[in-house]
Scaffold this motif. Sequence first.
Motif, PDB file in Angstrom:
ATOM      1  N   THR A   1     -24.753   3.728   7.939  1.00  0.00           N
ATOM      2  CA  THR A   1     -24.762   5.074   7.383  1.00  0.00           C
ATOM      3  C   THR A   1     -26.432   5.363   7.157  1.00  0.00           C
ATOM      4  N   GLY A   2     -27.303   4.327   7.942  1.00  0.00           N
ATOM      5  CA  GLY A   2     -28.599   4.844   8.159  1.00  0.00           C
ATOM      6  C   GLY A   2     -29.410   5.080   6.781  1.00  0.00           C
ATOM      7  N   CYS A   3     -30.470   5.668   6.982  1.00  0.00           N
ATOM      8  CA  CYS A   3     -31.216   5.861   5.452  1.00  0.00           C
ATOM      9  C   CYS A   3     -31.661   7.368   5.545  1.00  0.00           C
ATOM     10  N   VAL A   4     -32.225   7.806   4.473  1.00  0.00           N
ATOM     11  CA  VAL A   4     -32.633   9.264   4.309  1.00  0.00           C
ATOM     12  C   VAL A   4     -33.971   9.257   3.733  1.00  0.00           C
ATOM     13  N   PRO A   5     -34.922  10.272   4.465  1.00  0.00           N
ATOM     14  CA  PRO A   5     -36.293  10.402   3.516  1.00  0.00           C
ATOM     15  C   PRO A   5     -36.049  10.872   2.157  1.00  0.00           C
ATOM     16  N   ALA A   6     -36.915  10.318   1.372  1.00  0.00           N
ATOM     17  CA  ALA A   6     -36.803  10.692  -0.122  1.00  0.00           C
ATOM     18  C   ALA A   6     -38.215  11.312  -0.589  1.00  0.00           C
ATOM     19  N   PRO A   7     -38.849  12.181  -0.117  1.00  0.00           N
ATOM     20  CA  PRO A   7     -40.045  12.497  -0.627  1.00  0.00           C
ATOM     21  C   PRO A   7     -40.171  13.105  -1.896  1.00  0.00           C
ATOM     22  N   GLU A   8     -39.172  13.409  -2.630  1.00  0.00           N
ATOM     23  CA  GLU A   8     -38.835  13.917  -3.990  1.00  0.00           C
ATOM     24  C   GLU A   8     -39.413  12.528  -4.940  1.00  0.00           C
ATOM     25  N   ARG A   9     -39.368  11.290  -4.246  1.00  0.00           N
ATOM     26  CA  ARG A   9     -39.799  10.319  -5.148  1.00  0.00           C
ATOM     27  C   ARG A   9     -41.141   9.907  -5.713  1.00  0.00           C
ATOM     28  N   ILE A  10     -42.206  10.757  -4.828  1.00  0.00           N
ATOM     29  CA  ILE A  10     -43.512  10.989  -5.120  1.00  0.00           C
ATOM     30  C   ILE A  10     -43.840  12.222  -5.365  1.00  0.00           C
TER      31      ILE A  10
ATOM     32  N   GLY B   1     -45.211  15.693  -6.250  1.00  0.00           N
ATOM     33  CA  GLY B   1     -45.869  16.573  -5.478  1.00  0.00           C
ATOM     34  C   GLY B   1     -45.724  16.637  -3.802  1.00  0.00           C
ATOM     35  N   LEU B   2     -44.899  15.379  -3.579  1.00  0.00           N
ATOM     36  CA  LEU B   2     -45.068  15.216  -1.976  1.00  0.00           C
ATOM     37  C   LEU B   2     -44.028  16.281  -1.298  1.00  0.00           C
ATOM     38  N   LYS B   3     -42.998  16.211  -2.006  1.00  0.00           N
ATOM     39  CA  LYS B   3     -41.796  17.293  -1.365  1.00  0.00           C
ATOM     40  C   LYS B   3     -42.353  18.861  -1.115  1.00  0.00           C
ATOM     41  N   GLU B   4     -43.221  19.070  -2.151  1.00  0.00           N
ATOM     42  CA  GLU B   4     -43.683  20.462  -2.170  1.00  0.00           C
ATOM     43  C   GLU B   4     -44.966  20.648  -1.298  1.00  0.00           C
ATOM     44  N   ALA B   5     -45.876  19.781  -1.291  1.00  0.00           N
ATOM     45  CA  ALA B   5     -46.888  19.759  -0.386  1.00  0.00           C
ATOM     46  C   ALA B   5     -47.295  18.959   0.843  1.00  0.00           C
ATOM     47  N   GLY B   6     -46.155  18.099   1.006  1.00  0.00           N
ATOM     48  CA  GLY B   6     -46.251  17.187   2.204  1.00  0.00           C
ATOM     49  C   GLY B   6     -45.553  17.715   3.229  1.00  0.00           C
ATOM     50  N   ASP B   7     -45.746  17.171   4.321  1.00  0.00           N
ATOM     51  CA  ASP B   7     -44.968  17.573   5.718  1.00  0.00           C
ATOM     52  C   ASP B   7     -44.508  16.096   6.543  1.00  0.00           C
ATOM     53  N   HIS B   8     -43.251  16.293   6.805  1.00  0.00           N
ATOM     54  CA  HIS B   8     -42.819  14.922   7.777  1.00  0.00           C
ATOM     55  C   HIS B   8     -42.028  15.533   8.759  1.00  0.00           C
ATOM     56  N   PHE B   9     -41.722  14.415   9.709  1.00  0.00           N
ATOM     57  CA  PHE B   9     -41.125  14.610  11.074  1.00  0.00           C
ATOM     58  C   PHE B   9     -39.660  13.609  11.128  1.00  0.00           C
ATOM     59  N   TYR B  10     -39.197  13.412   9.879  1.00  0.00           N
ATOM     60  CA  TYR B  10     -37.900  12.467  10.235  1.00  0.00           C
ATOM     61  C   TYR B  10     -36.843  13.225  10.068  1.00  0.00           C
ATOM     62  N   GLN B  11     -36.886  14.634   9.820  1.00  0.00           N
ATOM     63  CA  GLN B  11     -35.656  15.304  10.089  1.00  0.00           C
ATOM     64  C   GLN B  11     -35.923  16.647  10.882  1.00  0.00           C
ATOM     65  N   TYR B  12     -34.889  17.465  11.388  1.00  0.00           N
ATOM     66  CA  TYR B  12     -35.162  18.704  12.169  1.00  0.00           C
ATOM     67  C   TYR B  12     -36.101  19.662  11.338  1.00  0.00           C
ATOM     68  N   GLU B  13     -35.339  20.238  10.476  1.00  0.00           N
ATOM     69  CA  GLU B  13     -35.987  21.223   9.684  1.00  0.00           C
ATOM     70  C   GLU B  13     -37.556  21.141   9.284  1.00  0.00           C
ATOM     71  N   PRO B  14     -37.912  19.624   8.373  1.00  0.00           N
ATOM     72  CA  PRO B  14     -39.031  19.751   8.133  1.00  0.00           C
ATOM     73  C   PRO B  14     -40.084  19.265   9.321  1.00  0.00           C
ATOM     74  N   ALA B  15     -39.367  18.859  10.459  1.00  0.00           N
ATOM     75  CA  ALA B  15     -40.518  18.735  11.779  1.00  0.00           C
ATOM     76  C   ALA B  15     -40.459  20.082  12.332  1.00  0.00           C
ATOM     77  N   ARG B  16     -39.835  21.158  12.149  1.00  0.00           N
ATOM     78  CA  ARG B  16     -39.981  22.411  12.620  1.00  0.00           C
ATOM     79  C   ARG B  16     -41.148  22.954  12.055  1.00  0.00           C
ATOM     80  N   GLN B  17     -41.233  22.715  10.590  1.00  0.00           N
ATOM     81  CA  GLN B  17     -42.127  23.466   9.558  1.00  0.00           C
ATOM     82  C   GLN B  17     -43.404  22.755  10.022  1.00  0.00           C
ATOM     83  N   LEU B  18     -43.453  21.280  10.265  1.00  0.00           N
ATOM     84  CA  LEU B  18     -44.498  20.844  10.551  1.00  0.00           C
ATOM     85  C   LEU B  18     -45.216  21.240  12.090  1.00  0.00           C
ATOM     86  N   ALA B  19     -44.442  21.456  12.922  1.00  0.00           N
ATOM     87  CA  ALA B  19     -44.848  22.152  14.166  1.00  0.00           C
ATOM     88  C   ALA B  19     -45.439  23.351  14.113  1.00  0.00           C
TER      89      ALA B  19
END
Lengths: 396, 121
Positions: free
Chosen positions: A110-119, A121-139
């Motif tokens: 079943t793989g793994c999932v990103p969990a930015p909410e574990r840090i 402020g990271l979910k609100e202020a950070g970007d990442h490319f480990y899933q489609y939607e966040p990668a689009r936002q980063l782009a």
Amino acid sequence: MSKRIVIVGGGVGGTMLANQLAGKLYPEILRGEVSIALLSNSPDHFYKPAFMYVAFNLFFQEELKRAERSLLRPEITFNVEEVTRFDFPGQRLKTRSGKVYDYDFLVIATGCVPAPERIEGLKEAGDHFYQYEPARQLAQRLSTIEKGRIFITVSFPQTPNVPHQCGIAPVETTLMLDDFLRRRGVRDKVEIIYTYPTTAQLLRNCLFLQRPTGEILPSIFEQKNIRFQRGFTLKRVDPDKKIAYSEEGDEQSFDILMATPPIRAVDAVLESGASQAPNHEGWLPTNHETLQVYGLENVYVIGDTVDLPVSKAGGACHNQAPVIANNIAAEIRLGTTIAVYDGRVQAVAQMGLNAGMPLWYDYQHDVLPTPPTKLGGLLRHGFNRGLYWAVARGML
Amino acid sequence: MDLSNESISPAISPVLNALMEKLKPLIDGGRLDNLVDLLSLVSDLVDLLDPPMVEKLAVLFENATATTWSVSNAIRTAKADSTKSEQPPGVYQLLKLLREPDTRRGVGFALKTLNVIGRQL
Ligand SMILES: Cc1cc2nc3c(=O)[nH]c(=O)nc-3n(C[C@H](O)[C@H](O)[C@H](O)COP(=O)(O)OP(=O)(O)OC[C@H]3O[C@@H](n4cnc5c(N)ncnc54)[C@H](O)[C@@H]3O)c2cc1C
């Protein structure tokens, strides 16, 4: 009675394994003595590494997915089902739709999932490319930034000696970012700072999780005017002030925070009680040779859900799948496991937008970095665009 | 380029000597020329390849392997099913097979394929 093999998860690990098992156990399948079912919560299969390219506008969503059914041999039963509960003593699974599946052999993929909410402020202020939607936002952010500061952080799981997903990805994306901003003509006005935490598996105060590669990074980064900093373990982010704070007491401002966020196993695995990993991360205690789950009967695990020290990568699944296929076949035919995983992982790292570096390592050997080449880049491109699907079908 | 031994550092010369020994049979027979030509050709091919061309080749590869794969899957499975019983299927069994959704989808697919081939004639 017929032996039921159930694989949960239609990602690269589950798909390759299902196809290889169908080949290996074909005589038994024909005689009706073995059945293979794959359950996945999505009808689609995603080539996850492509999310990294999405962040640089180099892959469309339509190009990175295929119908899972089209990747599976016809001997395999495929059902779109989300497993919600594992009943290990009863050898059965429950799914969201209310169905119950009994198994004789279970493989958790079943793989793994990103969990930015574990840090904070990271979910609100950070970007990442480990899933489609966040990668689009980063782009979108990377395509419009004109000047400022891109700050790169890497968070490791807290389970000792377990890496984050795809070890080389932060280096790959840092080099791609440098090329991308040069192409856009804004590189001289955008500062890039690559950071690495104090603890990276068994290493301390380094720039990469393996020493030989870590040692060549400073010269590569200096040539490209990428700044780098050791000992920055992301602790908290202030979304309003746009400041990243480290466990070590440092604080750094950013315009874009490109983070490798914490990761965890999926809910059903977290709640299964089979993991004792700290910080509720959910990695399954894995026999590093047979790939069986310690403490459970007839349960194997492949891919990102293991607690092994090797990269959480498709290149690891590729070497784990034959081991599990042989071990399940041997358990059915001989009553014992026969194959051993040596920790091998191979990949072609994307070193900037054009160059590639083929690499491999295992439990005994670190990656020996070689100069990235154009041919390596073309090989990676060919893999992204076509070869991968033959690998998932178990043809390569 | 001066390849005499004096101009080469002592650390490199054993390596060069070993290499020359390996290459000698190729040089003697004039076969090294072919290999050098082949290397140049490979190098030219790498120079000619660009990412869009690699993408097209990769997609072609995927299409070819996926088609071969589904056809060989179908043949393998159909063969296994057809050889299960000694008797050929009766007319009633054939009709029953025709009623199965998978068969109808397969027949539809075959007809559609012919249809598109027709369109391209
Ligand atoms: C940006 C990025 C770049 C990467 N780059 C590389 C690279 O260059 N090289 C490399 O080798 N690897 C790379 N990886 C890593 C690679 O993608 C993963 O290691 C790999 O996908 C792991 O395979 P898996 O089968 O364990 O899990 P996944 O591929 O994540 O598959 C898990 C599957 O399980 C299903 N699932 C989840 N929960 C349930 C449930 N409860 N019930 C039923 N189904 C469920 C999901 O739908 C999914 O199909 C990269 C990953 C990312 C995100």
